[in-house]
Structures are given as C-alpha cells and as structure tokens.
Scaffold this motif. Structure first.
Motif, short mmCIF file in Angstrom:
data_model
loop_
_atom_site.label_atom_id
_atom_site.label_comp_id
_atom_site.label_asym_id
_atom_site.label_seq_id
_atom_site.Cartn_x
_atom_site.Cartn_y
_atom_site.Cartn_z
N LEU A 169 0.80 -1.22 0.00
CA LEU A 169 0.00 0.00 0.00
C LEU A 169 0.84 1.27 0.00
CD1 LEU A 169 -2.75 -1.08 2.56
CD2 LEU A 169 -2.81 -1.19 0.07
N LEU A 170 2.15 1.13 0.20
CA LEU A 170 3.02 2.30 0.27
C LEU A 170 3.86 2.42 -1.00
CD1 LEU A 170 4.31 2.02 3.95
CD2 LEU A 170 2.56 3.57 3.06
N ARG A 171 4.20 3.67 -1.37
CA ARG A 171 5.13 3.87 -2.48
C ARG A 171 6.54 3.50 -2.01
NH1 ARG A 171 8.41 8.24 -1.98
NH2 ARG A 171 7.82 9.94 -0.57
N GLU A 172 7.46 3.42 -2.96
CA GLU A 172 8.83 3.13 -2.59
C GLU A 172 9.53 4.37 -2.03
OE1 GLU A 172 10.44 1.78 -6.32
OE2 GLU A 172 11.13 3.78 -6.86
N PHE A 173 10.47 4.11 -1.14
CA PHE A 173 11.29 5.17 -0.56
C PHE A 173 12.75 4.84 -0.80
CE2 PHE A 173 8.37 7.85 1.77
CZ PHE A 173 7.25 7.05 1.91
N ASP A 174 13.58 5.89 -0.78
CA ASP A 174 15.03 5.71 -0.90
C ASP A 174 15.64 5.39 0.45
OD1 ASP A 174 15.28 8.07 -3.49
OD2 ASP A 174 16.08 6.04 -3.57
N TYR A 175 16.49 4.37 0.47
CA TYR A 175 17.26 4.04 1.66
C TYR A 175 18.74 4.06 1.30
CZ TYR A 175 12.96 2.64 3.95
OH TYR A 175 11.71 2.64 4.52
N TRP A 176 19.55 4.46 2.29
CA TRP A 176 20.99 4.59 2.07
C TRP A 176 21.77 3.81 3.11
CZ3 TRP A 176 23.05 7.22 -2.05
CH2 TRP A 176 22.17 8.05 -2.76
N GLY A 177 22.90 3.27 2.69
CA GLY A 177 23.83 2.68 3.63
C GLY A 177 24.69 3.74 4.28
N GLN A 178 25.54 3.30 5.20
CA GLN A 178 26.36 4.24 5.97
C GLN A 178 27.63 4.63 5.23
OE1 GLN A 178 26.37 0.99 6.31
NE2 GLN A 178 28.52 0.37 6.63
N GLY A 179 27.96 3.92 4.18
CA GLY A 179 29.16 4.22 3.40
C GLY A 179 30.33 3.33 3.78
N THR A 180 31.17 3.03 2.80
CA THR A 180 32.38 2.25 3.04
C THR A 180 33.52 2.89 2.24
OG1 THR A 180 33.32 0.01 3.01
CG2 THR A 180 31.90 0.57 1.17
N GLN A 181 34.67 3.04 2.90
CA GLN A 181 35.79 3.77 2.30
C GLN A 181 36.58 2.87 1.36
OE1 GLN A 181 36.88 7.15 2.76
NE2 GLN A 181 38.22 6.58 1.06
N VAL A 182 36.79 3.36 0.14
CA VAL A 182 37.67 2.71 -0.82
C VAL A 182 38.82 3.67 -1.11
CG1 VAL A 182 37.92 1.86 -3.17
CG2 VAL A 182 35.87 1.31 -1.84
N THR A 183 40.03 3.22 -0.88
CA THR A 183 41.21 4.04 -1.14
C THR A 183 42.13 3.29 -2.08
OG1 THR A 183 41.08 5.04 1.06
CG2 THR A 183 43.17 5.26 -0.13
N CYS A 184 42.45 3.93 -3.20
CA CYS A 184 43.36 3.34 -4.18
C CYS A 184 44.63 4.18 -4.20
CB CYS A 184 42.71 3.29 -5.56
SG CYS A 184 43.76 2.53 -6.80
N SER A 185 45.69 3.61 -3.69
CA SER A 185 46.94 4.35 -3.58
C SER A 185 48.11 3.39 -3.51
CB SER A 185 46.92 5.23 -2.32
OG SER A 185 48.17 5.86 -2.12
N SER A 186 49.25 3.83 -4.05
CA SER A 186 50.46 3.01 -3.94
C SER A 186 51.26 3.41 -2.71
CB SER A 186 51.30 3.16 -5.20
OG SER A 186 51.57 4.53 -5.46
#
Length: 121
Positions: free
Chosen positions: A104-121
């Motif tokens: 009976l409800l429309r869809e809503f946006d949900y978000w995660g807390q985030g995860t860090q990706v670091t690309c470095s030498s």
C-alpha cells in the motif's frame, strides 16, 4: 526498520580489485532498483552504477568496463565488483535501494552508511 549495511571497502594498490557488498535487512515488501554512489573529498556524490529488479544495469562512463554491479534477490544484496582500480576511484561508496515496505506504500530511498575505498600506492 529497514537498514542497508555495506562492507568490503579497503586500501588497494592501483590496478587492484575490490568487491563491495550491501545487504538490506528488516521488514519490507519489495526492493526495486539498487545502486552504488560515491563521494570523493570536496566533491559531490555521484552515481556509479544502477541495477533494476530484473537486473538491467547502467554505469557511469568513468567506470564502464571496470566495474560490475550485480544483485542476489534471495539475499537482498547488491554487489559492486571493482577491477583495474585507479587513484581517482578513491571515495566513500554508498549503497542505495528503492524499497516498498508494504503493497500500500510507495517506494522510498534508503541509504547505507558508506564504506571507504582508497586506491593508492
């Protein structure tokens, strides 16, 4: 209460690979489109990849051919396989899902807390 929990972020050398996961938990009727976004320091959040409920996919030009989004509907989980990583891929990666909690409800946006990706030498 619906929650999205991400995992898989890490420090990786240029040319390396990572696989991010995002699992939805709680009580809901259906999960429609899912997506990955990222936000680098000092920049706006940008869309990386999307996947519909029937697994049609779309990618930002900057990651085409290197990243693959997929989902396991039985596990309510979306994945992002990232290959040939570059320093410019460094960001916090966020999972997004469009979820209906009941018929009976429309869809809503949900978000995660985030995860860090670091690309470095």
């Amino acid at each position: 209460q619906v929650q999205l929990v991400e995992s898989g972020g890490d420090l990786v050398q240029p040319g390396g690979s990572l696989r991010l996961s995002c699992a939805a938990s709680g009580s809901f009727f259906s999960i429609n489109a899912m997506a990955w976004y990222r936000q680098a320091p000092g920049k706006q959040r940008e869309l990386v990849a999307t996947i519909t409920s029937d697994s049609s996919t779309n990618y930002a030009d900057s990651v085409k051919g290197r990243f693959t989004i997929s989902r396991d509907n039985a596990k309510n989980t979306v994945y992002l396989q990232m290959n040939s990583l570059k320093p410019e891929d460094t960001a916090v990666y966020y999972c997004n899902a469009k979820i209906r909690q009941s018929l009976l409800l429309r869809e809503f946006d949900y978000w995660g807390q985030g995860t860090q990706v670091t690309c470095s030498s």
